[in-house]
Scaffold this motif. Sequence first.
Motif, mmCIF file in Angstrom:
data_model
loop_
_atom_site.group_PDB
_atom_site.id
_atom_site.type_symbol
_atom_site.label_atom_id
_atom_site.label_comp_id
_atom_site.label_asym_id
_atom_site.label_seq_id
_atom_site.Cartn_x
_atom_site.Cartn_y
_atom_site.Cartn_z
ATOM 1 N N PRO A 272 -49.389 23.013 67.847
ATOM 2 C CA PRO A 272 -48.611 21.764 67.931
ATOM 3 C C PRO A 272 -47.894 21.423 66.634
ATOM 4 O O PRO A 272 -46.771 20.904 66.658
ATOM 5 N N GLY A 273 -48.535 21.714 65.486
ATOM 6 C CA GLY A 273 -47.878 21.431 64.216
ATOM 7 C C GLY A 273 -46.608 22.238 64.034
ATOM 8 O O GLY A 273 -45.597 21.731 63.534
ATOM 9 N N THR A 274 -46.637 23.510 64.443
ATOM 10 C CA THR A 274 -45.442 24.358 64.369
ATOM 11 C C THR A 274 -44.359 23.849 65.306
ATOM 12 O O THR A 274 -43.175 23.821 64.951
ATOM 13 N N GLN A 275 -44.755 23.450 66.519
ATOM 14 C CA GLN A 275 -43.800 22.898 67.475
ATOM 15 C C GLN A 275 -43.085 21.686 66.896
ATOM 16 O O GLN A 275 -41.858 21.571 66.987
ATOM 17 N N LYS A 276 -43.843 20.792 66.309
ATOM 18 C CA LYS A 276 -43.268 19.558 65.766
ATOM 19 C C LYS A 276 -42.314 19.866 64.615
ATOM 20 O O LYS A 276 -41.226 19.280 64.524
ATOM 21 N N PHE A 277 -42.713 20.795 63.742
ATOM 22 C CA PHE A 277 -41.871 21.112 62.588
ATOM 23 C C PHE A 277 -40.555 21.741 63.022
ATOM 24 O O PHE A 277 -39.480 21.323 62.562
ATOM 25 N N VAL A 278 -40.621 22.732 63.912
ATOM 26 C CA VAL A 278 -39.405 23.399 64.368
ATOM 27 C C VAL A 278 -38.510 22.431 65.140
ATOM 28 O O VAL A 278 -37.290 22.386 64.945
ATOM 29 N N THR A 279 -39.113 21.625 66.028
ATOM 30 C CA THR A 279 -38.334 20.648 66.791
ATOM 31 C C THR A 279 -37.700 19.625 65.864
ATOM 32 O O THR A 279 -36.542 19.242 66.041
ATOM 33 N N LEU A 280 -38.458 19.180 64.870
ATOM 34 C CA LEU A 280 -37.932 18.209 63.915
ATOM 35 C C LEU A 280 -36.753 18.792 63.151
ATOM 36 O O LEU A 280 -35.786 18.075 62.837
ATOM 37 N N PHE A 281 -36.799 20.089 62.877
ATOM 38 C CA PHE A 281 -35.712 20.734 62.130
ATOM 39 C C PHE A 281 -34.416 20.711 62.914
ATOM 40 O O PHE A 281 -33.373 20.297 62.397
ATOM 41 N N TYR A 282 -34.452 21.157 64.205
ATOM 42 C CA TYR A 282 -33.177 21.254 64.916
ATOM 43 C C TYR A 282 -32.730 19.937 65.534
ATOM 44 O O TYR A 282 -31.556 19.800 65.874
ATOM 45 N N CYS A 283 -33.635 18.955 65.658
ATOM 46 C CA CYS A 283 -33.179 17.682 66.216
ATOM 47 C C CYS A 283 -32.788 16.682 65.136
ATOM 48 O O CYS A 283 -32.130 15.681 65.433
ATOM 49 N N MET A 284 -33.172 16.940 63.865
ATOM 50 C CA MET A 284 -32.779 16.038 62.783
ATOM 51 C C MET A 284 -32.017 16.748 61.673
ATOM 52 O O MET A 284 -31.011 16.237 61.185
ATOM 53 N N ALA A 285 -32.498 17.934 61.274
ATOM 54 C CA ALA A 285 -31.885 18.610 60.128
ATOM 55 C C ALA A 285 -30.485 19.119 60.453
ATOM 56 O O ALA A 285 -29.549 18.932 59.662
ATOM 57 N N THR A 286 -30.324 19.766 61.615
ATOM 58 C CA THR A 286 -29.001 20.325 61.922
ATOM 59 C C THR A 286 -27.935 19.243 62.106
ATOM 60 O O THR A 286 -26.830 19.388 61.565
ATOM 61 N N PRO A 287 -28.193 18.128 62.825
ATOM 62 C CA PRO A 287 -27.164 17.077 62.880
ATOM 63 C C PRO A 287 -26.881 16.449 61.518
ATOM 64 O O PRO A 287 -25.769 15.979 61.266
ATOM 65 N N PHE A 288 -27.890 16.464 60.623
ATOM 66 C CA PHE A 288 -27.700 15.906 59.286
ATOM 67 C C PHE A 288 -26.822 16.807 58.427
ATOM 68 O O PHE A 288 -25.938 16.332 57.696
ATOM 69 N N PHE A 289 -27.040 18.122 58.504
ATOM 70 C CA PHE A 289 -26.294 19.049 57.656
ATOM 71 C C PHE A 289 -24.897 19.363 58.192
ATOM 72 O O PHE A 289 -24.019 19.761 57.407
ATOM 73 N N ASN A 290 -24.676 19.221 59.476
ATOM 74 C CA ASN A 290 -23.380 19.594 60.048
ATOM 75 C C ASN A 290 -22.194 18.902 59.389
ATOM 76 O O ASN A 290 -21.204 19.559 59.040
#
Length: 322
Positions: A272-290
């Motif tokens: 679950p920790g890996t799921q949360k980290f990866v999901t957090l990356f593409y749902c927050m990090a990618t829209p932030f960096f775009n």
Amino acid sequence: MSISEANNVSGSVSEFILLGFPCRREIQILLFVIFSLIYLLTLLGNTSIICAVWSSRKLHTPMYILLANFSFLEICYVSSDVPKMLANIISQTRSISYAGCLLQFYFFFSMCAAEGYFLSAMSFDRFLAICRPLHYPTIMTHHLCARLVVFCWAGGFLSILIPAVLMSWVPFCGPNIIDHFFCDLGPLLALSCAPVPKTTLTCATVSSLIIFITFLYILGSYTLVLRAVLRVPAGSGRNKAFSTCASHFLVVSLFYGSVMVMYVSPGSRSHPGTQKFVTLFYCMATPFFNPLIYSLRNKDMKDALKKVLGAPSKEIPKNTEK
């Protein structure tokens, strides 16, 4: 189990509990501040791109129209789950209604599918502009651009319609605790009180088709673009084309690199920790960096953003003497 029976069983669960990030209260407050700041900066960055494209007639071209729609998509994308996540971090109940959970599932993954379609449309635009420059004005008209925009938006919502309907038929009779910060596919399927192999297979097939078809198309397009750019003599034209395509491909890598880890096999039992980290990356990090990626590597966009934000632009005086 029939559809009516499944609906009756599902009705026994009126809400789900999103565990989110179970940790000390001080850490939760820190996460709330960090995530809120990232969310606000994401909204500001993508809104700035939309305003820049809208206000500058120089940017009223297919590439920037697609980019403006992509930025609006990122706003919808990040807003489909982050506000609820922030509310649950500071809340004691951390609950979401059954209907709200299914709606969050549908809108989040619709935005996710639409992002893949928009990235494909943008790669198609760059392929025509660089590999077919003489035919570009006659092929990539504003009419075709509008049709691509409609297709990307409609395609995103229609692609996830069947999985969303199937998820509404999944029987949930307890427990109702989701070890995640939003209604993700894998954790929801894990809570089913009866085997749903057809739903699991359909969701896996739809997600895999969307991911791999769009990714392979984008990869093929930029491979042809790279070959065409390398044939151009070294100079400003080659550097500009390479810079534009590099920024596009960087966004593609950020998005698909994280999404493929999660949704090619939605029934996987990863930590679950890996799921949360990866999901957090593409749902927050990618829209932030775009917005940063597209604006920092594009002179026209930087100039338009300076006008929108009221920053003075440095102009090199032209020498009129012959």
